[in-house]
Design an enzyme around this catalytic site. Structure first.
Site, PDB file in Angstrom:
ATOM      1  N   ASP A   1      28.409  80.863  27.865  1.00 38.45           N
ATOM      2  CA  ASP A   1      29.276  79.741  28.238  1.00 38.45           C
ATOM      3  C   ASP A   1      29.106  78.568  27.263  1.00 38.45           C
ATOM      4  O   ASP A   1      30.068  77.853  26.964  1.00 38.45           O
ATOM      5  CB  ASP A   1      28.963  79.269  29.666  1.00 38.45           C
ATOM      6  CG  ASP A   1      29.594  80.183  30.704  1.00 38.45           C
ATOM      7  OD1 ASP A   1      30.565  80.892  30.372  1.00 38.45           O
ATOM      8  OD2 ASP A   1      29.114  80.177  31.853  1.00 38.45           O
TER       9      ASP A   1
ATOM     10  N   GLU B   1      32.413  68.524  32.116  1.00 37.75           N
ATOM     11  CA  GLU B   1      32.143  67.225  32.721  1.00 37.75           C
ATOM     12  C   GLU B   1      32.019  66.110  31.687  1.00 37.75           C
ATOM     13  O   GLU B   1      31.891  66.359  30.490  1.00 37.75           O
ATOM     14  CB  GLU B   1      30.835  67.261  33.535  1.00 37.75           C
ATOM     15  CG  GLU B   1      29.535  67.185  32.747  1.00 37.75           C
ATOM     16  CD  GLU B   1      29.043  68.480  32.143  1.00 37.75           C
ATOM     17  OE1 GLU B   1      28.906  68.509  30.901  1.00 37.75           O
ATOM     18  OE2 GLU B   1      28.817  69.462  32.836  1.00 37.75           O
TER      19      GLU B   1
ATOM     20  N   ASP C   1      19.918  57.440  37.557  1.00 37.86           N
ATOM     21  CA  ASP C   1      19.915  57.950  36.167  1.00 37.86           C
ATOM     22  C   ASP C   1      21.313  57.994  35.568  1.00 37.86           C
ATOM     23  O   ASP C   1      21.464  58.008  34.340  1.00 37.86           O
ATOM     24  CB  ASP C   1      19.326  59.368  36.131  1.00 37.86           C
ATOM     25  CG  ASP C   1      17.808  59.354  36.257  1.00 37.86           C
ATOM     26  OD1 ASP C   1      17.241  58.265  36.445  1.00 37.86           O
ATOM     27  OD2 ASP C   1      17.195  60.442  36.169  1.00 37.86           O
TER      28      ASP C   1
ATOM     29  N   THR D   1      30.093  74.511  38.373  1.00 37.88           N
ATOM     30  CA  THR D   1      28.971  75.456  38.438  1.00 37.88           C
ATOM     31  C   THR D   1      27.915  75.185  37.362  1.00 37.88           C
ATOM     32  O   THR D   1      26.939  75.924  37.254  1.00 37.88           O
ATOM     33  CB  THR D   1      29.499  76.905  38.255  1.00 37.88           C
ATOM     34  OG1 THR D   1      30.410  76.924  37.144  1.00 37.88           O
ATOM     35  CG2 THR D   1      30.220  77.392  39.489  1.00 37.88           C
TER      36      THR D   1
ATOM     37  N   ALA E   1      20.288  61.415  40.254  1.00 39.73           N
ATOM     38  CA  ALA E   1      19.098  60.733  40.796  1.00 39.73           C
ATOM     39  C   ALA E   1      19.433  59.318  41.276  1.00 39.73           C
ATOM     40  O   ALA E   1      18.904  58.328  40.755  1.00 39.73           O
ATOM     41  CB  ALA E   1      17.983  60.709  39.742  1.00 39.73           C
TER      42      ALA E   1
HETATM   43  P1  NAP Z   1      22.418  74.122  27.260  1.00 41.00           P
HETATM   44  O1  NAP Z   1      21.602  73.028  27.859  1.00 41.00           O
HETATM   45  O2  NAP Z   1      21.862  74.900  26.121  1.00 41.00           O
HETATM   46  O3  NAP Z   1      22.830  75.207  28.407  1.00 41.00           O
HETATM   47  C1  NAP Z   1      23.218  74.838  29.651  1.00 41.00           C
HETATM   48  C2  NAP Z   1      23.428  76.040  30.567  1.00 41.00           C
HETATM   49  O4  NAP Z   1      24.637  75.787  31.294  1.00 41.00           O
HETATM   50  C3  NAP Z   1      23.594  77.391  29.899  1.00 41.00           C
HETATM   51  O5  NAP Z   1      22.838  78.344  30.641  1.00 41.00           O
HETATM   52  C4  NAP Z   1      25.077  77.671  30.012  1.00 41.00           C
HETATM   53  O6  NAP Z   1      25.384  79.061  30.135  1.00 41.00           O
HETATM   54  C5  NAP Z   1      25.401  77.003  31.326  1.00 41.00           C
HETATM   55  N1  NAP Z   1      26.803  76.631  31.502  1.00 41.00           N
HETATM   56  C6  NAP Z   1      27.641  75.973  30.665  1.00 41.00           C
HETATM   57  N2  NAP Z   1      28.842  75.803  31.237  1.00 41.00           N
HETATM   58  C7  NAP Z   1      28.766  76.389  32.470  1.00 41.00           C
HETATM   59  C8  NAP Z   1      29.683  76.535  33.544  1.00 41.00           C
HETATM   60  N3  NAP Z   1      30.927  76.030  33.492  1.00 41.00           N
HETATM   61  N4  NAP Z   1      29.252  77.148  34.680  1.00 41.00           N
HETATM   62  C9  NAP Z   1      28.004  77.651  34.775  1.00 41.00           C
HETATM   63  N5  NAP Z   1      27.078  77.548  33.792  1.00 41.00           N
HETATM   64  C10 NAP Z   1      27.470  76.918  32.657  1.00 41.00           C
HETATM   65  O7  NAP Z   1      23.788  73.456  26.828  1.00 41.00           O
HETATM   66  P2  NAP Z   1      25.133  74.084  26.280  1.00 41.00           P
HETATM   67  O8  NAP Z   1      24.991  75.577  26.234  1.00 41.00           O
HETATM   68  O9  NAP Z   1      25.554  73.330  25.065  1.00 41.00           O
HETATM   69  O10 NAP Z   1      26.136  73.688  27.476  1.00 41.00           O
HETATM   70  C11 NAP Z   1      26.452  72.347  27.764  1.00 41.00           C
HETATM   71  C12 NAP Z   1      26.458  72.232  29.264  1.00 41.00           C
HETATM   72  O11 NAP Z   1      25.127  72.286  29.735  1.00 41.00           O
HETATM   73  C13 NAP Z   1      26.965  70.908  29.792  1.00 41.00           C
HETATM   74  O12 NAP Z   1      28.363  70.903  29.908  1.00 41.00           O
HETATM   75  C14 NAP Z   1      26.261  70.820  31.136  1.00 41.00           C
HETATM   76  O13 NAP Z   1      27.104  71.225  32.190  1.00 41.00           O
HETATM   77  C15 NAP Z   1      25.112  71.792  31.035  1.00 41.00           C
HETATM   78  N6  NAP Z   1      23.838  71.115  31.326  1.00 41.00           N
HETATM   79  C16 NAP Z   1      23.177  71.507  32.445  1.00 41.00           C
HETATM   80  C17 NAP Z   1      22.017  70.850  32.822  1.00 41.00           C
HETATM   81  C18 NAP Z   1      21.337  71.277  34.079  1.00 41.00           C
HETATM   82  O14 NAP Z   1      21.809  72.242  34.707  1.00 41.00           O
HETATM   83  N7  NAP Z   1      20.283  70.580  34.486  1.00 41.00           N
HETATM   84  C19 NAP Z   1      21.508  69.802  32.060  1.00 41.00           C
HETATM   85  C20 NAP Z   1      22.205  69.431  30.906  1.00 41.00           C
HETATM   86  C21 NAP Z   1      23.393  70.111  30.543  1.00 41.00           C
HETATM   87  P3  NAP Z   1      25.093  80.136  28.969  1.00 41.00           P
HETATM   88  O15 NAP Z   1      23.640  80.466  29.102  1.00 41.00           O
HETATM   89  O16 NAP Z   1      26.001  81.268  29.313  1.00 41.00           O
HETATM   90  O17 NAP Z   1      25.429  79.465  27.659  1.00 41.00           O
END
Ligand code: NAP
Length: 270
Positions: free
Chosen positions: A51, A126, A154, A165, A189
């Site tokens: 993703d 987002e 935060d 998701t 937070a």
């Molecule tokens: P990353 O921090 O390397 O990976 C974030 C994770 O989010 C990966 O496992 C990715 O899946 C998953 N993901 C991305 N879009 C998704 C969706 N629509 N539904 C379910 N899972 C999803 O960052 P990145 O790969 O560059 O992705 C950026 C995204 O990371 C941001 O848009 C944000 O939503 C997410 N993020 C999540 C957190 C958290 O959950 N605490 C914190 C910061 C950012 P894959 O493993 O398949 O790539």
């Protein structure tokens, strides 16, 4: 099927590059034109990876209007549809037009600085608004132009349905079926003490309402994250978050079911 111009992107892992080579050979054999860039005239974009790779491709191509499909070489993907073992089936279904298009809505924010300059960012998952380092941030929030709360914590995240998701879910936000066009505002937070009062749960808004965010005067640095891409601003007067007109056209095949993916990713044991 007449020849198609197909743009291929990968996340550069060994597995993804191997799939890319295999797919390139198949597409060329079928008479298509294959390129590794996107200039706005492609018939299809294929992204190989997880993703995260899909998000990167969408941003690299500046929210393309042409159909896009993901080959999943990462974890279970929400955007990524096709398994690498099923390339032949994918190509056959694509060439016969046996697919539907899932329109994914996006979210945008416009940052206005004290000097009146404006900067816009678009996100498929987002837009998150955070403060400097790990300090708490104080933001006046309005909805549809009416003041609602002074948020302390935060930060604030505004997720699309497709992004519900991702980070939104980790923050305790709700999972939303991508067919629903709405914005989900989720606190990051939130502080909820006798000194500070903020919503502690997500709120759901119709997509024609915008969210106004005005940093308290003492906030001298604000960070905007659109799909994880971070940009810092100083002297921010106002931030407006709303639904964007950009739509991502994702190809879905007959077995696609959003809630089945949700069950697989969040409820099934490996
Ligand atoms: P990353 O921090 O390397 O990976 C974030 C994770 O989010 C990966 O496992 C990715 O899946 C998953 N993901 C991305 N879009 C998704 C969706 N629509 N539904 C379910 N899972 C999803 O960052 P990145 O790969 O560059 O992705 C950026 C995204 O990371 C941001 O848009 C944000 O939503 C997410 N993020 C999540 C957190 C958290 O959950 N605490 C914190 C910061 C950012 P894959 O493993 O398949 O790539």
């Amino acid at each position: 099927m007449p020849e198609k111009k197909i743009s291929l992107f990968t996340n550069g892992t060994r597995v993804s590059d191997k799939v890319k080579d295999e797919l390139t050979e198949m597409l060329l054999e079928s008479g298509h034109i294959v390129t590794t860039e996107y200039k706005g005239d492609s018939d299809l974009i294929i992204c190989i990876g997880g993703d995260g790779a899909f998000l990167e491709t969408i941003h690299k191509c500046d929210f393309p209007s042409c159909p896009t499909v993901g080959i999943n070489t990462g974890h279970l993907g929400f955007f990524q549809e096709v398994r690498p073992q099923k390339l032949q089936d994918f190509l056959a279904a694509y060439e016969k037009g046996q697919y539907s298009i899932q329109e994914l809505n996006t979210v945008k924010c416009t940052v206005t600085t004290e000097s009146g300059e404006e900067f816009t960012h678009v996100g498929l998952n987002e837009i998150a608004i955070k403060g400097r380092h790990s300090y708490s941030v104080h933001l006046f929030i309005s909805i549809g132009g009416r003041p609602i709360e002074k948020f302390s914590g935060d930060g604030i995240l505004v997720a699309t349905s497709a992004g519900s998701t991702a980070y939104n879910y980790s923050l305790g936000g709700s999972i939303v079926d991508p067919r629903l066009k709405l914005l989900q505002v989720t606190p990051i937070a939130p502080m909820n003490t006798s000194a500070y009062r903020s919503f502690t749960s997500s709120i759901l808004l119709p997509s024609d309402l915008s969210i106004g965010i005005r940093p308290e005067r003492s906030e001298n640095r604000i960070f905007i994250l659109n799909d994880g891409i971070e940009t810092g601003y100083e002297n921010v007067r106002n931030i407006e978050v709303s639904a964007s007109d950009e739509v991502v056209n994702l190809i879905r095949f007959k077995n696609y079911d959003f809630w089945h993916k949700v069950k697989d990713k969040f409820l099934e044991k490996n």
